[in-house]
Design a protein around this motif. Structure first.
Motif, PDB file in Angstrom:
ATOM      1  N   LEU A  50       0.830  -1.204   0.000  1.00  0.00           N
ATOM      2  CA  LEU A  50       0.000   0.000   0.000  1.00  0.00           C
ATOM      3  C   LEU A  50       0.867   1.257   0.000  1.00  0.00           C
ATOM      4  CD1 LEU A  50      -2.810  -1.088   2.477  1.00  0.00           C
ATOM      5  CD2 LEU A  50      -3.092  -0.593   0.042  1.00  0.00           C
ATOM      6  N   ALA A  51       1.963   1.238   0.740  1.00  0.00           N
ATOM      7  CA  ALA A  51       2.872   2.387   0.767  1.00  0.00           C
ATOM      8  C   ALA A  51       3.460   2.637  -0.624  1.00  0.00           C
ATOM      9  CB  ALA A  51       3.987   2.157   1.788  1.00  0.00           C
ATOM     10  N   ARG A  52       3.860   1.557  -1.310  1.00  0.00           N
ATOM     11  CA  ARG A  52       4.366   1.700  -2.683  1.00  0.00           C
ATOM     12  C   ARG A  52       3.272   2.188  -3.624  1.00  0.00           C
ATOM     13  NH1 ARG A  52       6.769  -3.258  -1.622  1.00  0.00           N
ATOM     14  NH2 ARG A  52       5.131  -4.290  -2.809  1.00  0.00           N
ATOM     15  N   GLN A  53       2.079   1.620  -3.467  1.00  0.00           N
ATOM     16  CA  GLN A  53       0.954   1.998  -4.324  1.00  0.00           C
ATOM     17  C   GLN A  53       0.620   3.477  -4.173  1.00  0.00           C
ATOM     18  OE1 GLN A  53      -0.224  -0.238  -6.453  1.00  0.00           O
ATOM     19  NE2 GLN A  53      -1.724   1.114  -7.359  1.00  0.00           N
ATOM     20  N   LEU A  54       0.723   4.002  -2.953  1.00  0.00           N
ATOM     21  CA  LEU A  54       0.480   5.420  -2.735  1.00  0.00           C
ATOM     22  C   LEU A  54       1.451   6.256  -3.567  1.00  0.00           C
ATOM     23  CD1 LEU A  54      -1.022   7.715  -1.346  1.00  0.00           C
ATOM     24  CD2 LEU A  54       0.559   7.461   0.598  1.00  0.00           C
ATOM     25  N   GLY A  55       2.696   5.826  -3.652  1.00  0.00           N
ATOM     26  CA  GLY A  55       3.675   6.552  -4.460  1.00  0.00           C
ATOM     27  C   GLY A  55       3.321   6.546  -5.937  1.00  0.00           C
ATOM     28  N   ILE A  56       2.874   5.409  -6.430  1.00  0.00           N
ATOM     29  CA  ILE A  56       2.455   5.309  -7.838  1.00  0.00           C
ATOM     30  C   ILE A  56       1.257   6.215  -8.087  1.00  0.00           C
ATOM     31  CG2 ILE A  56       1.459   3.748  -9.568  1.00  0.00           C
ATOM     32  CD1 ILE A  56       3.188   1.507  -8.179  1.00  0.00           C
ATOM     33  N   MET A  57       0.303   6.175  -7.174  1.00  0.00           N
ATOM     34  CA  MET A  57      -0.896   7.013  -7.316  1.00  0.00           C
ATOM     35  C   MET A  57      -0.525   8.492  -7.273  1.00  0.00           C
ATOM     36  SD  MET A  57      -3.373   5.049  -7.854  1.00  0.00           S
ATOM     37  CE  MET A  57      -3.528   3.276  -7.805  1.00  0.00           C
ATOM     38  N   ALA A  58       0.401   8.853  -6.403  1.00  0.00           N
ATOM     39  CA  ALA A  58       0.828  10.250  -6.301  1.00  0.00           C
ATOM     40  C   ALA A  58       1.465  10.716  -7.610  1.00  0.00           C
ATOM     41  CB  ALA A  58       1.802  10.423  -5.137  1.00  0.00           C
ATOM     42  N   GLN A  59       2.311   9.883  -8.186  1.00  0.00           N
ATOM     43  CA  GLN A  59       2.916  10.231  -9.482  1.00  0.00           C
ATOM     44  C   GLN A  59       1.845  10.364 -10.557  1.00  0.00           C
ATOM     45  OE1 GLN A  59       5.615   6.955 -10.020  1.00  0.00           O
ATOM     46  NE2 GLN A  59       7.289   7.986  -8.966  1.00  0.00           N
ATOM     47  N   GLY A  60       0.900   9.429 -10.564  1.00  0.00           N
ATOM     48  CA  GLY A  60      -0.191   9.482 -11.530  1.00  0.00           C
ATOM     49  C   GLY A  60      -1.051  10.712 -11.358  1.00  0.00           C
ATOM     50  N   LEU A  61      -1.339  11.080 -10.114  1.00  0.00           N
ATOM     51  CA  LEU A  61      -2.132  12.280  -9.848  1.00  0.00           C
ATOM     52  C   LEU A  61      -1.415  13.526 -10.344  1.00  0.00           C
ATOM     53  CD1 LEU A  61      -4.585  13.704  -8.590  1.00  0.00           C
ATOM     54  CD2 LEU A  61      -3.374  13.614  -6.383  1.00  0.00           C
TER      55      LEU A  61
END
Length: 188
Positions: free
Chosen positions: A106-117
């Motif tokens: 989930l911590a890694r996924q948050l980073g991916i989502m942040a980049q995507g956002l």
């Protein structure tokens, strides 16, 4: 009220549950991570009205929020939870260390989502209510599950960045909500 506003409101309510965090008495790593969570809460509050259409859209504010999420994701997030750091006023549950792989994902996924956002910020908002209702974000197969874990189907930041910003924001806050639902003590 359209589906986007309903889902954004529900996700926002879940994420903003962090508002009840009492920082008094927190020290060391617990205080640092509570401050990081507060920064992310502030970022959500800054852009949520834009995402629901109740405030003018500003791509630079969305990019700033995405930067905040990214700064507190991945290894930065996991490093702020050394084993056993649950002394009050922490609301972290011991299950974090029992299910570390899930927490780390989930911590890694948050980073991916942040980049995507951040990438999606230039796309503006979705023009209609169809996006949230077509299974792209919710449902059984291809998106995020309300109250559950994010679907780790491997969406890249670039793929998320092709979405309207409100869709990318909803996905980002779903990751936050999934982590809070599993790993944070419920507020009274």
């Amino acid at each position: 009220m359209n589906t986007r506003k309903i889902v954004t409101g529900a996700v926002l309510a879940s994420v903003l549950g962090v508002a009840a965090l009492a920082h008094s008495g927190a020290t060391g790593v617990v205080k640092s991570r509570m401050e990081a969570m507060k920064e992310m809460q502030t970022a959500v509050k800054a852009i949520a009205p834009m995402m629901s259409g109740t405030a003018a859209y500003d791509a630079s504010v969305v990019q700033d929020a995405a930067e905040t999420f990214g700064r507190h994701s991945g290894e930065a997030l996991t490093a702020s939870f050394p084993e056993g750091s649950i002394e009050p006023p922490s609301e972290a549950l011991p299950v974090i260390w029992q299910d570390w792989d899930h927490f780390e994902a989930l911590a890694r996924q948050l980073g991916i989502m942040a980049q995507g956002l951040s990438l999606a910020s230039e796309n503006g908002l979705h023009g209609g209510s169809g996006m949230m209702g077509n299974g792209m974000m919710m449902g059984s197969g291809s998106g995020m599950m309300m109250g559950g874990s994010p679907n780790m189907m491997g969406m890249t930041a670039e793929q998320i960045g092709q979405m309207p910003a409100d869709g990318a924001f909803a996905m980002t806050t779903q990751v936050c909500a999934a982590c809070h639902d599993r790993f944070r003590e419920e507020d009274d």
